[in-house]
Design a protein around this motif. Sequence first.
Motif, short mmCIF file in Angstrom:
data_model
loop_
_atom_site.label_atom_id
_atom_site.label_comp_id
_atom_site.label_asym_id
_atom_site.label_seq_id
_atom_site.Cartn_x
_atom_site.Cartn_y
_atom_site.Cartn_z
N ILE A 127 0.84 -1.20 0.00
CA ILE A 127 0.00 0.00 0.00
C ILE A 127 0.87 1.25 0.00
O ILE A 127 0.62 2.22 -0.72
N LEU A 128 1.92 1.22 0.82
CA LEU A 128 2.80 2.39 0.91
C LEU A 128 3.59 2.62 -0.37
O LEU A 128 3.78 3.75 -0.80
N LYS A 129 4.04 1.55 -1.00
CA LYS A 129 4.83 1.69 -2.22
C LYS A 129 4.00 2.19 -3.40
O LYS A 129 4.54 2.76 -4.33
N ARG A 130 2.70 1.94 -3.36
CA ARG A 130 1.85 2.41 -4.46
C ARG A 130 1.60 3.90 -4.41
O ARG A 130 1.15 4.47 -5.39
N TRP A 131 1.82 4.51 -3.28
CA TRP A 131 1.60 5.94 -3.16
C TRP A 131 2.92 6.65 -3.42
O TRP A 131 3.90 6.48 -2.71
N ARG A 132 2.94 7.47 -4.43
CA ARG A 132 4.17 8.11 -4.88
C ARG A 132 4.79 9.02 -3.83
O ARG A 132 5.99 9.15 -3.73
N GLY A 133 3.96 9.65 -3.01
CA GLY A 133 4.46 10.56 -1.99
C GLY A 133 5.33 9.86 -0.96
O GLY A 133 6.27 10.43 -0.42
N ILE A 134 5.02 8.60 -0.68
CA ILE A 134 5.84 7.83 0.26
C ILE A 134 6.97 7.12 -0.47
O ILE A 134 8.09 7.07 0.01
N THR A 148 2.57 10.59 7.32
CA THR A 148 1.82 10.20 6.13
C THR A 148 1.58 8.70 6.05
O THR A 148 0.65 8.26 5.39
N ARG A 152 -2.15 7.16 5.05
CA ARG A 152 -2.35 6.45 3.79
C ARG A 152 -2.94 5.07 4.01
O ARG A 152 -3.84 4.63 3.31
N CYS A 153 -2.42 4.35 5.01
CA CYS A 153 -2.93 3.00 5.29
C CYS A 153 -4.39 3.03 5.72
O CYS A 153 -5.19 2.20 5.30
N VAL A 156 -6.70 3.77 2.68
CA VAL A 156 -6.88 2.61 1.81
C VAL A 156 -7.74 1.57 2.49
O VAL A 156 -8.63 0.96 1.87
#
Length: 162
Positions: A127-134, A148, A152-153, A156
């Motif tokens: 989940i974290l790797k799919r968000w570009r900001g993280i 963040t 994010r988690c 989702v």
Amino acid sequence: MADDRCQSYQSASPCGRGKRGQSGYVPDKRGLNTKIHLTVDAHGMPVRILITEGTRADCKEAVHLIEGISAQVMLADRGYDTNDILAYAVSAGMETVIPPKKNRREQREYDKYLYKLRHLVENCFLILKRWRGIATRYAKTSDAFIATVPVRCIAVWAAIRS
């Protein structure tokens, strides 16, 4: 052609040796990077988050991740198979489900069925790797970056539940 400028308009190099930079970053031979260490609950939601330099070993931060957490079982991968971590988990009353490293003299048994539940940790990282900001660390400070991760988690997880 003569250069009649009085001032040099060149700026500092992009990699810079100045004091400006993102907190939590430590330069190494491959550049600036960080590593996220997570403790997740039985639902795959982050409980504790630590950030270290990218070259730091996972097993060095494991005791900091699990101290003060009450759990029945601790699931981890081979990178966390050290005597210190195993001793701390047993003293905290946790059953450890960690596959032994290949180079360990005495190979321990572990519950392979229970170890399959470790995919919840991997799902949280996915989940974290799919968000570009993280994934690319847009946040300038470590505090903003750490903040963040659970946001994010939770976002989702709420979208999946609805």
